[in-house]
Motif scaffolding. Structure first.
Motif, short mmCIF file in Angstrom:
data_model
loop_
_atom_site.label_atom_id
_atom_site.label_comp_id
_atom_site.label_asym_id
_atom_site.label_seq_id
_atom_site.Cartn_x
_atom_site.Cartn_y
_atom_site.Cartn_z
N MET A 201 0.82 -1.20 0.00
CA MET A 201 0.00 0.00 0.00
C MET A 201 0.86 1.26 0.00
O MET A 201 0.48 2.30 -0.55
N ALA A 202 2.01 1.18 0.62
CA ALA A 202 2.88 2.35 0.74
C ALA A 202 3.71 2.60 -0.52
O ALA A 202 4.35 3.65 -0.64
N ARG A 203 3.67 1.64 -1.45
CA ARG A 203 4.44 1.79 -2.69
C ARG A 203 3.62 2.55 -3.74
O ARG A 203 2.42 2.77 -3.57
N LYS A 204 4.27 2.90 -4.84
CA LYS A 204 3.61 3.67 -5.89
C LYS A 204 3.60 2.91 -7.21
O LYS A 204 3.68 3.50 -8.29
N ASP A 205 3.49 1.58 -7.15
CA ASP A 205 3.48 0.79 -8.38
C ASP A 205 2.27 1.17 -9.24
O ASP A 205 1.18 1.44 -8.73
N SER A 206 2.46 1.14 -10.55
CA SER A 206 1.41 1.57 -11.47
C SER A 206 0.50 0.43 -11.90
O SER A 206 -0.67 0.65 -12.26
N VAL A 207 1.01 -0.80 -11.90
CA VAL A 207 0.23 -1.97 -12.32
C VAL A 207 0.86 -3.20 -11.70
O VAL A 207 2.07 -3.24 -11.48
N TYR A 208 0.02 -4.18 -11.36
CA TYR A 208 0.53 -5.48 -10.91
C TYR A 208 0.30 -6.50 -12.02
O TYR A 208 -0.78 -6.54 -12.63
N PHE A 209 1.31 -7.33 -12.25
CA PHE A 209 1.18 -8.50 -13.12
C PHE A 209 1.22 -9.73 -12.21
O PHE A 209 2.30 -10.15 -11.78
N PRO A 210 0.07 -10.31 -11.89
CA PRO A 210 0.04 -11.46 -11.00
C PRO A 210 0.32 -12.76 -11.73
O PRO A 210 0.24 -12.83 -12.97
N ALA A 211 0.61 -13.81 -10.96
CA ALA A 211 0.85 -15.11 -11.56
C ALA A 211 -0.44 -15.78 -12.03
O ALA A 211 -0.41 -16.69 -12.85
N HIS A 212 -1.57 -15.32 -11.50
CA HIS A 212 -2.87 -15.87 -11.89
C HIS A 212 -3.86 -14.72 -12.00
O HIS A 212 -4.01 -13.93 -11.07
N GLY A 213 -4.54 -14.62 -13.14
CA GLY A 213 -5.55 -13.59 -13.30
C GLY A 213 -5.06 -12.38 -14.05
O GLY A 213 -3.91 -12.28 -14.48
N GLU A 214 -5.96 -11.43 -14.20
CA GLU A 214 -5.72 -10.26 -15.03
C GLU A 214 -4.76 -9.27 -14.38
O GLU A 214 -4.61 -9.26 -13.16
N PRO A 215 -4.15 -8.41 -15.19
CA PRO A 215 -3.36 -7.32 -14.61
C PRO A 215 -4.23 -6.46 -13.72
O PRO A 215 -5.43 -6.28 -13.97
N ILE A 216 -3.64 -5.92 -12.68
CA ILE A 216 -4.36 -5.09 -11.72
C ILE A 216 -3.92 -3.65 -11.95
O ILE A 216 -2.79 -3.27 -11.65
N GLU A 217 -4.82 -2.86 -12.51
CA GLU A 217 -4.45 -1.54 -13.03
C GLU A 217 -4.56 -0.43 -12.00
O GLU A 217 -4.05 0.67 -12.22
#
Length: 295
Positions: A201-217
């Protein structure tokens, strides 16, 4: 499912084994291991253009290896990175190393005998990294830099990897795009998992690429939803204990209405993870096979 999701529908619709560009410097190859526990399968990511890193090489399946080699297309592979050592993530590391000469880096080895019901693959006993990355350590290629982010909870050895050039985070199984993460004792730890979510939560990542499921935008909003979901589960458990429902099977029956019967055992492990956390905080105590509120 808690939280929000990305909306890259073509991510999930793409055929198994097809190399699909999902973001700057990032290509995905879906392994042929769909199940009620892996969704459409484990997603392996190729990072870079001329010299590559491979993240979560996946199961040791000849079909998946052929697909990875086709996507690599003869380019040098500098590093094979594993987020953790469940058998749907790391077993292909060794054969891919043999074919490419790349070093295996990332999470520490972890082998745990666990006969309990799981909702994920068991541990990979063959995993042998050339280098273990500590939190904050990096591996870099000509156009990419991947930084290890320690995120214990799902497993004690779980790492995410931040792609510094784009702001993307490869979130492994710590944050998935289709379901909540399994936290199954004895290695899964709810307190560690929640602390790791708080760290993200404290990070500023723009998108997650998980090992399962859709990208988290919208990752911060998604993580906030995951944390809220876990707090709701905790609240359910405490309410049931006030009603003198202290056996885990009875809790699962009340809390997971309509659950696929194949996941009942895993749901019980999740409830146990919450109870262990509540016990450590002095809120509940175990009495024989059941649980009760602390005096």
């Amino acid at each position: 499912m808690p939280g929000g999701r990305g909306h890259l529908a073509n991510m999930i619709e793409a055929p198994v084994g097809e190399a699909l560009a999902v973001g700057p410097l990032v290509t995905r190859v879906l392994a042929p291991n769909p199940s009620p526990f892996t969704y459409t399968g484990t997603q392996t990511y190729l990072v870079g253009t001329e010299v590559l890193a491979v993240i979560d090489p996946g199961p040791d399946d000849p079909r998946h290896m052929d697909a990875l080699l086709a996507a690599i297309a003869g380019r040098p592979v500098q590093a094979i990175l594993c987020t953790h050592t469940h058998r749907d993530h790391s077993p292909a590391a060794a054969p891919l190393k043999a074919l490419t000469g790349a070093e295996i880096v990332g999470c520490a080895p972890l082998t745990l005998e666990d006969a309990g019901p799981r909702a994920d693959a068991a541990f990979d006993t063959s995993y042998a990294p050339d280098r273990v990355l500590a939190d904050g350590e990096r591996v870099a290629g000509p156009d990419w830099t991947l930084t290890a982010v320690a995120t214990p909870g799902h497993t004690s050895n779980h790492l995410c990897f931040a792609l510094e050039e784009t702001g993307a985070l490869f979130s492994g199984d710590h944050v998935m795009g289709w379901s909540t993460t399994v936290v199954a004792p004895p290695d899964g730890d709810m307190a560690a998992y929640m602390a790791s979510l708080d760290r993200l939560m404290a990070r500023k990542d723009s998108v997650y690429f998980p090992a399962h499921g859709e990208p988290i935008e919208k990752p911060q909003r998604f993580v906030r939803g995951l944390m809220g979901h876990r707090k709701q589960r905790e609240g359910q458990i405490l309410r049931l204990l006030r009603q003198h429902v202290g056996a885990i099977p009875a809790m699962v029956e009340r809390m997971y209405v309509g659950l696929d019967p194949r996941l009942t055992g895993a749901a019980g492990r999740s409830v146990l993870a919450h109870l262990i956390d509540l016990q450590a905080r002095g809120l509940v105590v175990q009495e024989g096979e059941g649980w009760t509120l602390a005096a």
